[in-house]
Design an enzyme around this catalytic site. Sequence first.
Site, PDB file in Angstrom:
ATOM      1  N   ASP A  95       0.855  -1.183   0.000  1.00 61.07           N
ATOM      2  CA  ASP A  95       0.000   0.000   0.000  1.00 61.07           C
ATOM      3  C   ASP A  95       0.896   1.239   0.000  1.00 61.07           C
ATOM      4  O   ASP A  95       2.098   1.158   0.221  1.00 61.07           O
ATOM      5  CB  ASP A  95      -0.994  -0.012   1.157  1.00 61.07           C
ATOM      6  N   ASP A 269      -8.067  -7.562   1.866  1.00 61.61           N
ATOM      7  CA  ASP A 269      -6.985  -7.710   2.839  1.00 61.61           C
ATOM      8  C   ASP A 269      -7.423  -7.169   4.179  1.00 61.61           C
ATOM      9  O   ASP A 269      -8.334  -6.336   4.250  1.00 61.61           O
ATOM     10  CB  ASP A 269      -5.735  -6.955   2.388  1.00 61.61           C
ATOM     11  N   CYS A 307     -11.666 -28.122  10.696  1.00 55.68           N
ATOM     12  CA  CYS A 307     -10.470 -27.480  10.131  1.00 55.68           C
ATOM     13  C   CYS A 307      -9.298 -28.451  10.121  1.00 55.68           C
ATOM     14  O   CYS A 307      -9.088 -29.209  11.076  1.00 55.68           O
ATOM     15  CB  CYS A 307     -10.127 -26.239  10.952  1.00 55.68           C
ATOM     16  N   CYS A 309      -6.044 -27.329   9.615  1.00 54.15           N
ATOM     17  CA  CYS A 309      -4.813 -26.550   9.727  1.00 54.15           C
ATOM     18  C   CYS A 309      -3.862 -27.209  10.721  1.00 54.15           C
ATOM     19  O   CYS A 309      -4.242 -28.113  11.482  1.00 54.15           O
ATOM     20  CB  CYS A 309      -5.117 -25.114  10.151  1.00 54.15           C
ATOM     21  N   CYS A 312      -5.150 -27.068  14.399  1.00 56.74           N
ATOM     22  CA  CYS A 312      -6.259 -27.970  14.718  1.00 56.74           C
ATOM     23  C   CYS A 312      -5.863 -29.434  14.643  1.00 56.74           C
ATOM     24  O   CYS A 312      -6.454 -30.273  15.337  1.00 56.74           O
ATOM     25  CB  CYS A 312      -7.442 -27.679  13.794  1.00 56.74           C
ATOM     26  N   HIS A 338      -4.154 -20.689  12.605  1.00 51.99           N
ATOM     27  CA  HIS A 338      -5.527 -21.149  12.361  1.00 51.99           C
ATOM     28  C   HIS A 338      -6.362 -20.084  11.654  1.00 51.99           C
ATOM     29  O   HIS A 338      -7.046 -20.384  10.662  1.00 51.99           O
ATOM     30  CB  HIS A 338      -6.208 -21.537  13.674  1.00 51.99           C
TER      31      HIS A 338
END
Length: 374
Positions: A95, A269, A307, A309, A312, A338
């Site tokens: 940005d 974002d 989940c 991930c 998890c 996560h």
Amino acid sequence: MTDAITYELLHQDRRTGARRGVIHTPHGDIQTPVFMPVGTQAAVKAMRPEQVREMGAEIILSNTYHLYLRPGHELIREAGGLHRFMNWNRAILTDSGGFQVFSLGQLRKITEEGVRFQSHIDGSRHILTPEKAVEIQNALGSDIMMAFDECAPYPADREYIRDSMERTLRWLERCKAAHRNRERQSLFAIMQGGMYRDLRRECAERMVEMDFPGYAIGGLSVGEPKEQMLEILDDCVDYLPQDRPRYLMGVGTPDYLFEAVERGIDMCDCVEPTRIARHGLATTSRGRINIKNARFERDFSPLDPECDCYTCRNYSRAYIRHVFKAGEMMSAMLLSNHNLHFLINMMAGMRKAIEEDRFTEFKKEFYDKYYGTA
């Protein structure tokens, strides 16, 4: 000269504005719609770049204002550019620093030349102009650079917003004139206009006439009611070309992401996933949970049973609560992992649903579980 960034529309959901596409960049393709993790100071907080790559992120954000102040864009140029400096071999969006300097309040002064401000780090005085913002981003070597704009506050009266929009458009012309290295970096324009539909339309039309490879929608999700934000967003998307990526800045909760994608947004974002992680909060398929809650003390189940991930698969709610209460950095690492994985996986689900013309059904299924109505 061909721009570094091109957009390919692959499919549009037959009942909504949701789009499935791909953004081609010098550092690889980005499947859209996409949520982009934020690495403000060349680091996604509590995450290693390898972890962010492994969960499927194809682009991250960094911040011009912060990297200009520390460690300095010339140092990063000397290091071989931002990709090499932070060990990230996929796409980067930077940005312009506009939002940050306009957030400094009494520490900054807006002029036609640019914004004079004091560093939040040491109080030193600086000026950020459209030319300087582009120069810094050219040195950083990001794939997508954002134009320097004035992010007007909410609420603000019509006269202020019009003056601000006109300044943003003048600055946009200066950014385009200052931009170098077009074959490796693309400059995106940012639409402003506050909560005034006619100003949004005028800003968009004048930006599109200047012909940029991508367009962002700024000045939303800055404190206005959600209903008002979505009404303005409906109009904003209509004013932007079909063959360029559309980026809604600063949005990162599941509900806002679904609403944005449904209206034809390709990129979003937000610092939200890692910020809430540091406060002990997790986003799950059944809504947000606060790991500090006493009911998790002996809960040996994962944060989200649906989940897959790293967190998890390997850690329980009880353990994460323990390390959070103990003040261990491990809690931020596990929760950040996560939360980012959850949103990146959610966006993958959206992409598949768009391909199958079932975005509306996918959204309802997600909402029913997330809001506890299933």
